[in-house]
Design a protein around this motif. Structure first.
Motif, short mmCIF file in Angstrom:
data_model
loop_
_atom_site.label_atom_id
_atom_site.label_comp_id
_atom_site.label_asym_id
_atom_site.label_seq_id
_atom_site.Cartn_x
_atom_site.Cartn_y
_atom_site.Cartn_z
N ALA A 227 0.85 -1.19 0.00
CA ALA A 227 0.00 0.00 0.00
C ALA A 227 0.88 1.24 0.00
CB ALA A 227 -0.91 0.00 1.23
N ASP A 228 0.31 2.36 -0.40
CA ASP A 228 1.03 3.62 -0.34
C ASP A 228 1.07 4.11 1.10
OD1 ASP A 228 1.19 3.43 -3.05
OD2 ASP A 228 -0.33 4.94 -3.48
N MET A 229 2.10 4.89 1.42
CA MET A 229 2.17 5.43 2.78
C MET A 229 2.99 6.71 2.77
SD MET A 229 4.93 3.01 4.78
CE MET A 229 6.68 3.07 4.40
N LEU A 230 2.86 7.47 3.83
CA LEU A 230 3.63 8.69 4.00
C LEU A 230 4.71 8.46 5.03
CD1 LEU A 230 4.03 11.77 3.51
CD2 LEU A 230 2.44 12.14 5.43
N LEU A 231 5.97 8.59 4.61
CA LEU A 231 7.08 8.58 5.57
C LEU A 231 7.14 9.95 6.20
CD1 LEU A 231 9.60 7.12 6.74
CD2 LEU A 231 10.91 8.08 4.83
N ASP A 232 6.89 10.01 7.50
CA ASP A 232 6.80 11.29 8.21
C ASP A 232 7.59 11.17 9.51
OD1 ASP A 232 6.15 13.75 9.19
OD2 ASP A 232 4.00 13.38 9.39
N VAL A 233 8.81 11.71 9.51
CA VAL A 233 9.73 11.53 10.64
C VAL A 233 10.18 12.89 11.16
CG1 VAL A 233 11.97 10.63 11.37
CG2 VAL A 233 10.54 9.31 9.80
N ASN A 234 9.99 13.08 12.45
CA ASN A 234 10.41 14.33 13.11
C ASN A 234 11.14 13.94 14.40
OD1 ASN A 234 10.75 16.84 14.23
ND2 ASN A 234 8.62 17.47 14.04
N LEU A 235 12.45 14.11 14.44
CA LEU A 235 13.20 13.74 15.63
C LEU A 235 14.53 14.48 15.69
CD1 LEU A 235 15.70 11.51 14.92
CD2 LEU A 235 13.74 10.14 14.31
N GLU A 236 15.13 14.47 16.87
CA GLU A 236 16.45 15.04 17.09
C GLU A 236 17.37 13.96 17.63
OE1 GLU A 236 16.33 18.48 19.58
OE2 GLU A 236 15.21 19.69 18.13
#
Length: 286
Positions: free
Chosen positions: A15-24
């Motif tokens: 399936a399609d997906m959104l890679l959404d990563v927010n980190l330090e």
């Protein structure tokens, strides 16, 4: 400090997906990136390396590597990248593979010494074992003294003895060069041995972030041991039912009740835990 805030639409086989990563990530940390296949781990590494584009921002220390209007070229990113397939130059010797990256013979000889490859420096990659090739790939990745070392399951094809040896060498180089390291791995023992922090991805999102102990030791209440594995078979022996479960590289037999046997299905991911348990431990004979 590495600040990552990126997103990218991925088109997978399922399936399609959104890679959404927010980190330090703190400089000098050793990060294990874990999660199911197809969760976006390798894509994230490739975005950090500049091998794939993405929307968002990537800051490494005081430099911008990625913004909405700027994308730093791969060659200018201070990275080392170790792939699963080694990616060595077959027409060059071991030493030449290292010097191709950086003409620093002293550093090359030091890296070969640390990884016990000095005697093989004039050999062609085609004459080396898998473990030796992976060590050459690791040395080559360190030749630019990278700020960021990216490891994409580099030890997955090796036997357990060689995996342990290379894990120790990776950790030694990580500490010596004070490199920030991000490694994709599915091996709990490898993650526990190497990483200071574990980030778990699922369907492109971070679902867990913590120390290896917090993430990997899944015990609660008065449980003393807890493992996850795949149910391979349930068989009846006389009047009892026995479940065969694969936990890592090991198979274990667990006695289950008749009701449990009826509710479980082959292929289930199961959790095995115990409260009353007096383990014995002894050195294995290899």
């Amino acid at each position: 400090m590495i600040k990552i805030n990126i997103n990218k639409n991925l088109h997978g086989s399922q399936a399609d997906m959104l890679l959404d990563v927010n980190l330090e990530i703190k400089s000098g940390d050793f990060i294990a990136l874990s999660g199911k296949s197809g969760s976006g781990k390798t894509t994230l590494l490739r975005i950090l390396a500049g091998l794939e584009t993405a929307s968002g921002n990537l800051h490494v220390d005081d430099r911008v590597w990625l913004s909405e209007s700027f994308n730093l070229a791969v060659q200018k990113r201070e990275i080392g990248f170790v792939f699963q397939d080694y990616a060595l130059f077959e027409n060059m010797s071991v030493l030449e593979n290292l010097l191709y990256v950086q003409k620093d013979k002293k550093l090359a000889q030091h890296l070969l010494h640390v990884t016990e490859l000095s005697e093989l420096k004039n050999r062609a990659p085609s004459t080396l074992s898998g473990g030796q090739k992976q060590r050459v790939a690791l040395c080559r990745a360190m030749m630019k003294r990278p700020k960021l070392l990216l490891l994409d399951e580099p030890l997955s094809a090796l036997d357990s003895t060689m995996r342990t040896k290379l894990q120790n060498e990776i950790l030694a180089l990580h500490k010596e060069f004070k490199t920030t390291t991000i490694m994709v791995s599915h091996d709990p023992s490898e993650i526990y041995r190497l990483a200071s922090r574990v980030i778990v991805l699922e369907h492109g999102k971070i679902i867990n972030d913590g120390t290896p102990k917090d993430i990997l030791l899944r015990t609660s209440g008065s449980q003393k041991f807890s493992f996850e594995g795949e149910l391979l078979e349930i068989k009846k022996v006389d009047v009892i039912f026995i479940a065969i479960i694969a936990i890592g590289q090991q198979l274990v037999e667990i006695v289950v009740t008749q009701d449990e046997a009826k509710s479980l299905r082959v292929g289930d991911l199961v959790s095995v835990s115990t409260k009353a348990f007096s383990p014995t431990i002894k050195q294995s004979k290899l």
